[in-house]
Design a protein around this motif. Structure first.
Motif, PDB file in Angstrom:
ATOM      1  N   GLY A  87      28.894  32.096 -21.498  1.00  0.00           N
ATOM      2  CA  GLY A  87      29.156  32.965 -20.274  1.00  0.00           C
ATOM      3  C   GLY A  87      28.898  32.146 -18.848  1.00  0.00           C
ATOM      4  O   GLY A  87      29.995  32.481 -18.093  1.00  0.00           O
ATOM      5  N   LEU A  88      28.236  31.247 -18.750  1.00  0.00           N
ATOM      6  CA  LEU A  88      28.212  30.377 -17.857  1.00  0.00           C
ATOM      7  C   LEU A  88      29.726  29.448 -17.633  1.00  0.00           C
ATOM      8  O   LEU A  88      29.993  29.055 -16.485  1.00  0.00           O
ATOM      9  CB  LEU A  88      26.976  29.125 -17.761  1.00  0.00           C
ATOM     10  N   LEU A  89      30.392  29.223 -18.483  1.00  0.00           N
ATOM     11  CA  LEU A  89      31.535  28.563 -18.691  1.00  0.00           C
ATOM     12  C   LEU A  89      32.464  29.154 -17.669  1.00  0.00           C
ATOM     13  O   LEU A  89      33.408  28.494 -17.063  1.00  0.00           O
ATOM     14  CB  LEU A  89      32.245  28.023 -19.935  1.00  0.00           C
ATOM     15  N   LYS A  90      32.429  30.506 -17.821  1.00  0.00           N
ATOM     16  CA  LYS A  90      33.362  31.205 -17.025  1.00  0.00           C
ATOM     17  C   LYS A  90      32.995  31.569 -15.551  1.00  0.00           C
ATOM     18  O   LYS A  90      33.866  32.050 -14.929  1.00  0.00           O
ATOM     19  CB  LYS A  90      33.740  32.565 -17.727  1.00  0.00           C
ATOM     20  N   GLN A  91      32.066  30.882 -15.244  1.00  0.00           N
ATOM     21  CA  GLN A  91      31.670  31.219 -13.797  1.00  0.00           C
ATOM     22  C   GLN A  91      31.449  29.953 -13.211  1.00  0.00           C
ATOM     23  O   GLN A  91      31.058  28.970 -13.637  1.00  0.00           O
ATOM     24  CB  GLN A  91      30.209  31.872 -13.720  1.00  0.00           C
ATOM     25  N   SER A  92      31.870  29.624 -11.786  1.00  0.00           N
ATOM     26  CA  SER A  92      31.578  28.320 -11.242  1.00  0.00           C
ATOM     27  C   SER A  92      30.313  27.937 -11.155  1.00  0.00           C
ATOM     28  O   SER A  92      30.029  26.812 -11.287  1.00  0.00           O
ATOM     29  CB  SER A  92      32.499  28.384  -9.915  1.00  0.00           C
ATOM     30  N   HIS A  93      29.239  28.717 -10.733  1.00  0.00           N
ATOM     31  CA  HIS A  93      27.763  28.568 -10.428  1.00  0.00           C
ATOM     32  C   HIS A  93      27.745  27.048  -9.678  1.00  0.00           C
ATOM     33  O   HIS A  93      26.830  26.363 -10.027  1.00  0.00           O
ATOM     34  CB  HIS A  93      27.139  28.331 -11.778  1.00  0.00           C
ATOM     35  N   VAL A 113      34.819  26.063 -16.236  1.00  0.00           N
ATOM     36  CA  VAL A 113      34.614  25.084 -16.967  1.00  0.00           C
ATOM     37  C   VAL A 113      35.104  24.846 -18.124  1.00  0.00           C
ATOM     38  O   VAL A 113      34.929  25.921 -19.167  1.00  0.00           O
ATOM     39  CB  VAL A 113      32.846  24.696 -17.014  1.00  0.00           C
ATOM     40  N   LEU A 114      35.956  24.119 -18.519  1.00  0.00           N
ATOM     41  CA  LEU A 114      36.817  24.235 -19.816  1.00  0.00           C
ATOM     42  C   LEU A 114      35.995  23.979 -21.217  1.00  0.00           C
ATOM     43  O   LEU A 114      34.962  23.218 -21.061  1.00  0.00           O
ATOM     44  CB  LEU A 114      38.078  23.388 -19.740  1.00  0.00           C
ATOM     45  N   VAL A 152      33.111  21.060 -20.906  1.00  0.00           N
ATOM     46  CA  VAL A 152      32.212  20.846 -21.980  1.00  0.00           C
ATOM     47  C   VAL A 152      33.151  20.526 -23.556  1.00  0.00           C
ATOM     48  O   VAL A 152      34.050  21.229 -23.643  1.00  0.00           O
ATOM     49  CB  VAL A 152      31.252  22.200 -22.339  1.00  0.00           C
ATOM     50  N   VAL A 153      32.614  19.443 -23.995  1.00  0.00           N
ATOM     51  CA  VAL A 153      33.445  18.924 -25.330  1.00  0.00           C
ATOM     52  C   VAL A 153      32.389  19.052 -26.469  1.00  0.00           C
ATOM     53  O   VAL A 153      31.488  18.321 -26.431  1.00  0.00           O
ATOM     54  CB  VAL A 153      34.051  17.442 -24.962  1.00  0.00           C
TER      55      VAL A 153
END
Length: 391
Positions: free
Chosen positions: A95-101, A117-118, A80-81
């Protein structure tokens, strides 16, 4: 008889092949990029590291000759930029960025799903976007006198037309959208955003870069990633994204898209062979080119990502400064719970109820339960800010 543009472009479109070098000499260097004779330059990166690709792009902006035009194409791993002046706590579900989901990372040689997700803060303005292997990014660097917010977006539209995509156009916000005709007379056409743009202008150079959503496998997950649970409680001074419905163009051959964009760029400025920067060479550039190395380290640093955030206030209830209604607080929180917080450049400068967090950087708080001394409140704040335990 003149050939149709689509056929003419297909005939003249350059084929992009890996560069096979007989010696150790690297074609991409400060000397070659900055040489006055290199009036038209085209580069395609095979690296998928967004921090590295943006650092190479910034190097091109700084070092290419003032009167030159440069095209740079690259594709990143899932990330996400956010824009230069945006607030990550408003724009992103951290929080979602740190989980693959279920995120599909097609750049991963091990294949399949998973992985963080970076989060990236770029140097240009504009809104928040999602990148992955189904999205190709284009960047055009030119003299300020030649800069136009629509010109190079229209170039990408023509490239899509050459690939058989109809309905693409540049809208009034300088984004590329795709019009989908109505299926019957009772419906109206639908318009979807397929490309967003951002810009950086300096005294000698102008940069326009944008996305093109070709065939992302992660499209259903973009909305949740870009929907922050903290946003309703934050009044921010920075730039907020304008949200639009998105969709894939439907072009699965990213190489064909690259070739079509290079051809259209060549038609505008003159044909040159693109320089393909392989993954190993990109890493060498990062290690051996001081400007790129410095930019790479800066973009990856938490200080750049978080402390560049303009001042904002967080409040659980309406205030005189921010009278917006707030969502109801969850059950289990004390009925008299109220909290306000001012954050300047990522640092908490004022917080109600305690002085313990004053001068603390918000991104340094890894678990709010120990900070506020209340389990339900701590878990709720963890969920808002994407840290610690929320269970």
């Amino acid at each position: 008889m003149a050939l149709p543009r689509r056929l003419l472009s297909a005939i003249t479109r350059p084929r992009i092949r890996p560069v096979i070098r007989s010696g150790p000499r690297r074609l991409f260097s400060a000397d070659t990029v900055s040489h006055p004779s290199n009036r038209v330059q085209v580069y395609i990166s095979r690296a998928s590291d967004p921090y590295l690709n943006l650092s190479i792009e910034h190097f091109l902006l700084q070092k290419s000759p003032p009167d030159s035009v440069v095209l740079f194409l690259y594709t990143n791993r899932p990330c996400v930029v956010i824009g230069r002046n945006q607030n990550p706590w408003v724009e992103v579900n951290l929080g979602l960025l740190k989980q693959s989901h279920g995120i599909v990372n097609e750049n991963d040689k091990n294949g399949g799903e998973g992985g963080e997700v970076l989060l990236v803060r770029r140097r240009s303005g504009g809104g928040t976007v999602f990148h992955d292997a189904g999205n190709v990014n284009y960047s055009v660097i030119c003299p300020p006198a030649s800069f136009d917010r629509n010109k190079h977006a229209a170039m990408v539209v023509r490239a899509l037309n050459c690939l058989g995509v109809s309905g693409a156009r540049v809208n009034e916000r300088h984004d590329i959208v795709l019009d989908i005709p109505a299926s019957n007379t009772e419906q109206q056409k639908q318009t979807f955003k397929i490309s967003g743009s951002a810009y950086k202008l300096t005294r000698l150079r102008s940069l326009h870069h944008g996305t093109c959503l070709l065939s992302s496998p992660n499209l259903p997950l973009v909305g949740p990633l870009l929907r922050s649970p903290a946003a309703p409680y934050i009044k921010a001074r920075g730039v907020e994204s304008v949200r639009s419905p998105i969709r894939n163009v439907g072009v699965t051959d990213t190489a064909a898209f690259e070739e079509a964009v290079v051809a259209e760029f060549g038609a505008m400025y003159g044909n040159v062979d693109p320089e393909v920067i392989g993954m190993e060479e990109a890493n060498e550039i990062s290690n051996d080119t001081p400007i790129v190395a410095k930019g790479y380290a800066e973009l990856k640093s938490p200080e750049w990502i978080y402390t560049q955030t303009p001042q904002f206030t967080f409040s659980t209830h309406s205030t005189d400064e921010d009278p917006r209604p707030r969502p109801p607080l969850p059950d289990g929180l004390p009925s008299d719970f109220r909290a306000t917080m001012t954050v300047r450049h990522g640092q908490i400068t004022d917080i109600s109820g305690t002085s313990l967090l004053a001068s603390t950087y918000l991104h340094h708080v890894t678990d709010w339960r120990s900070k506020v001394g209340n389990e339900p409140i701590g878990k709720w704040l963890n969920g808002l800010f994407g840290v610690g335990s929320r269970g």
